[in-house]
Motif scaffolding. Structure first.
Motif, PDB file in Angstrom:
ATOM      1  N   PHE A   1       0.990   1.359  -9.713  1.00 22.95           N
ATOM      2  CA  PHE A   1       0.035   1.472  -8.610  1.00 22.95           C
ATOM      3  C   PHE A   1      -0.745   0.168  -8.431  1.00 22.95           C
ATOM      4  CE2 PHE A   1      -4.445   2.373  -7.523  1.00 22.95           C
ATOM      5  CZ  PHE A   1      -4.289   2.848  -6.228  1.00 22.95           C
ATOM      6  N   ALA A   2      -1.254  -0.367  -9.541  1.00 21.73           N
ATOM      7  CA  ALA A   2      -2.019  -1.610  -9.467  1.00 21.73           C
ATOM      8  C   ALA A   2      -1.150  -2.764  -8.982  1.00 21.73           C
ATOM      9  CB  ALA A   2      -2.606  -1.929 -10.844  1.00 21.73           C
ATOM     10  N   ALA A   3       0.094  -2.831  -9.457  1.00 21.51           N
ATOM     11  CA  ALA A   3       0.987  -3.914  -9.036  1.00 21.51           C
ATOM     12  C   ALA A   3       1.323  -3.818  -7.557  1.00 21.51           C
ATOM     13  CB  ALA A   3       2.271  -3.870  -9.876  1.00 21.51           C
ATOM     14  N   ALA A   4       1.525  -2.594  -7.064  1.00 24.03           N
ATOM     15  CA  ALA A   4       1.861  -2.426  -5.653  1.00 24.03           C
ATOM     16  C   ALA A   4       0.700  -2.836  -4.751  1.00 24.03           C
ATOM     17  CB  ALA A   4       2.245  -0.972  -5.388  1.00 24.03           C
ATOM     18  N   LEU A   5      -0.523  -2.481  -5.139  1.00 21.38           N
ATOM     19  CA  LEU A   5      -1.678  -2.859  -4.325  1.00 21.38           C
ATOM     20  C   LEU A   5      -1.835  -4.376  -4.261  1.00 21.38           C
ATOM     21  CD1 LEU A   5      -4.579  -0.357  -5.103  1.00 21.38           C
ATOM     22  CD2 LEU A   5      -3.256  -0.598  -2.996  1.00 21.38           C
ATOM     23  N   GLY A   6      -1.489  -5.062  -5.349  1.00 21.23           N
ATOM     24  CA  GLY A   6      -1.632  -6.519  -5.370  1.00 21.23           C
ATOM     25  C   GLY A   6      -0.445  -7.275  -4.823  1.00 21.23           C
ATOM     26  N   ALA A   7       0.653  -6.575  -4.499  1.00 24.07           N
ATOM     27  CA  ALA A   7       1.876  -7.266  -4.083  1.00 24.07           C
ATOM     28  C   ALA A   7       1.710  -7.980  -2.748  1.00 24.07           C
ATOM     29  CB  ALA A   7       3.037  -6.264  -4.004  1.00 24.07           C
ATOM     30  N   GLY A   8       0.932  -7.389  -1.833  1.00 21.57           N
ATOM     31  CA  GLY A   8       0.741  -8.042  -0.537  1.00 21.57           C
ATOM     32  C   GLY A   8       0.036  -9.375  -0.667  1.00 21.57           C
TER      33      GLY A   8
ATOM     34  N   LYS B   1       0.831  -1.204   0.000  1.00 25.77           N
ATOM     35  CA  LYS B   1       0.000   0.000   0.000  1.00 25.77           C
ATOM     36  C   LYS B   1       0.868   1.257   0.000  1.00 25.77           C
ATOM     37  CE  LYS B   1      -4.264  -1.827   1.997  1.00 25.77           C
ATOM     38  NZ  LYS B   1      -4.069  -3.187   1.506  1.00 25.77           N
ATOM     39  N   LEU B   2       1.962   1.245   0.748  1.00 21.93           N
ATOM     40  CA  LEU B   2       2.869   2.388   0.743  1.00 21.93           C
ATOM     41  C   LEU B   2       3.524   2.552  -0.627  1.00 21.93           C
ATOM     42  CD1 LEU B   2       4.429   1.819   4.263  1.00 21.93           C
ATOM     43  CD2 LEU B   2       3.076   3.800   3.586  1.00 21.93           C
ATOM     44  N   SER B   3       3.873   1.441  -1.265  1.00 23.15           N
ATOM     45  CA  SER B   3       4.438   1.505  -2.610  1.00 23.15           C
ATOM     46  C   SER B   3       3.412   2.031  -3.608  1.00 23.15           C
ATOM     47  CB  SER B   3       4.931   0.122  -3.030  1.00 23.15           C
ATOM     48  OG  SER B   3       5.488   0.143  -4.326  1.00 23.15           O
ATOM     49  N   ALA B   4       2.142   1.658  -3.417  1.00 21.57           N
ATOM     50  CA  ALA B   4       1.078   2.169  -4.290  1.00 21.57           C
ATOM     51  C   ALA B   4       0.954   3.678  -4.145  1.00 21.57           C
ATOM     52  CB  ALA B   4      -0.246   1.495  -3.951  1.00 21.57           C
ATOM     53  N   SER B   5       1.113   4.178  -2.938  1.00 14.91           N
ATOM     54  CA  SER B   5       1.066   5.628  -2.723  1.00 14.91           C
ATOM     55  C   SER B   5       2.197   6.323  -3.473  1.00 14.91           C
ATOM     56  CB  SER B   5       1.161   5.951  -1.226  1.00 14.91           C
ATOM     57  OG  SER B   5       0.011   5.502  -0.542  1.00 14.91           O
TER      58      SER B   5
END
Length: 461
Positions: free
Chosen positions: A293-300, A164-168
């Motif tokens: 952004f989409a990749a960062a949200l899905g990384a977790g 989520k921080l990476s998505a930000s």
């Protein structure tokens, strides 16, 4: 890998644990919500200031090219100059006050720019001091928050939080330039710098609202200056002793070196070799930011399914594909632009996936007492190759052409896979932290055990 400073096993506050039904979703996690919100605002502010501060130098001070290069360089110096010292400081002091100091300090430094401009006393040396100070406090903040985050959220949610921080960050990269343009249009470059100062104040306010606290063990803060200087070296041998952290750090250093080699002449490559217009280049980065952004949200969620080790490998593979697509771009402008869009999309997604796995791996495999110094050592090793890589990229391009530099960068990035294509790394998961902590279980004092004879440990490279 590490042990508590008092000789006991990993504390409950820092030990990774299995996810339970009582672990709240981070969307409903009060403390993380405050931290995430504050960080999102400050990241957008930083993206605005990234454009605004150089424009202050250009429009208000009429700085020459050498002055601009100095201004661009000083913000990158802190990891090289003080990286090994920041980690021990983070380990010896409560992290939450350090976060506040970093935010308030950055707000004050940036606020001086419009004040000095209004008073008519602004000079280049002041911008250089501001840029260096902001870079130094940003380094302190980043090490402190990465060490502090495991005290805020459950270990099983760390990858989700980092994602989520990476998505930000991706959001900031997409929206920051547009907001910077608006602020500059409305009130000039100094007004845009004010926006960044306000963003850090907002971040500080959010941290004040957090209830999470961390405890620094008495032995970690004991010993005075001599123990502090000794602990500045301890992060490197601690990092070296853990074969998984050693492998991912080496992989990251290789990626950073060859990606920077590509980046050093990347814009020349886009403009001169591929003949892309500034508008087309801007659209490429906007599109890639959305994908990141989409990749960062899905990384977790991906980390939960694949495990941290496989997440890191997948991130590297996507990054390597991005580098190869950039180097292969050719043909008519539309076709070349398609290669660049695909390559930048892979870069954004790969950076998000690899970055989340890399940061979370350090958080789950180190305990609270030494997490800061290990993170500081890793940041130093990541930053050290950048100046050399930039010079190497320019030299290769000058001697053999811009495309050759991109090809060398793409091939070199693939070499990083050698470090992580090993079973211990590939099978590492979110729940391996307790095992990593047992490696040094016989030690009784983290600072003394980490230096001395171990000080002769070979460097990570």
């Amino acid at each position: 890998m590490t042990i508590n400073g008092d000789g006991t096993s990993t504390s409950a506050a820092s030990a990774p644990r299995q996810r339970t039904p009582t672990d709240p979703s981070l969307w409903r996690h009060r403390d993380f919500g405050y931290f995430w919100g504050g960080q999102t605002v400050s990241m957008v502010g930083s993206a605005i200031s990234f454009i605004a501060l150089p424009l202050v130098a250009v429009t208000l001070l009429h700085v020459n090219p050498f002055g601009m290069s100095v201004l661009a360089a000083v913000e990158r110096l802190p990891p090289l100059l003080v990286g090994p010292f920041v980690g021990p400081l983070v380990d010896r002091r409560p992290r939450r006050p350090l976060l506040l100091i970093a935010d308030i300090g950055r707000a004050a430094l940036l606020a001086w720019v419009p004040i000095a401009a209004a008073l008519g006393v602004l000079a280049l040396w002041q911008l250089v001091v501001v840029a260096f100070g902001v870079g130094l406090l940003t380094l302190l903040f980043n090490v402190a928050y990465q060490a502090f985050l495991p005290n805020v959220v459950p270990a099983a949610r760390l990858a989700d939080g980092n994602g989520k921080l990476s998505a930000s960050q991706s959001v900031a990269e997409v929206t920051g330039p547009g907001l910077a343009s608006w602020f500059i249009y409305a009130g000039g470059p100094a007004a845009a710098v004010v926006a960044d100062a306000v963003s850090y104040a907002v971040s500080a306010g959010c941290i004040v609202r957090m209830r999470a606290r961390d405890a620094v063990r008495s032995s970690a803060a004991a010993g005075g200056w001599s123990a502090f200087w000794a602990s500045t070296r301890s992060g490197f041998p601690l990092l070296w002793r853990d074969r998984i952290l050693r492998s991912v750090t080496l992989a990251n250093a290789v990626l950073v070196f060859f990606a920077q080699l590509q980046a050093a002449v990347y814009f020349l490559y886009l403009a001169r070799t591929l003949r892309l217009s500034p508008t087309a280049i801007g659209l490429v980065f906007t599109a890639s930011g959305v994908i990141g952004f989409a990749a960062a949200l899905g990384a977790g969620r991906l980390a939960e399914r694949l495990g941290l080790g496989r997440l890191i490998v997948v991130g590297q593979l996507v990054l390597i594909a991005g580098g190869a697509l950039l180097a292969a771009a050719a043909g008519p402008r539309l076709v070349a632009a398609g290669f660049i869009v695909a390559g930048e999309a892979c870069f954004s997604a790969g950076l998000a996936i690899f970055g989340v796995g890399y940061t979370t791996m350090f958080q789950v495999r180190t305990i609270d007492a030494v997490r800061g110094r290990v993170l500081g050592a890793a940041k130093f090793l990541s930053a050290a190759p950048i100046p050399i890589a930039a010079l190497a990229g320019g030299a290769v391009a000058e001697a053999y052409g811009l495309r050759t530099a991109e090809v060398v960068g793409a091939i070199g990035m693939a070499l990083g896979l050698v470090a992580v294509l090993r079973r211990p790394v590939i099978t590492a998961s979110l729940h391996d932290g307790a095992g990593a902590a047992r490696t040094g279980a016989a030690r009784t004092d983290v600072d003394r055990a980490s230096v001395g004879p171990a000080g002769a440990t070979p460097p990570v490279e």
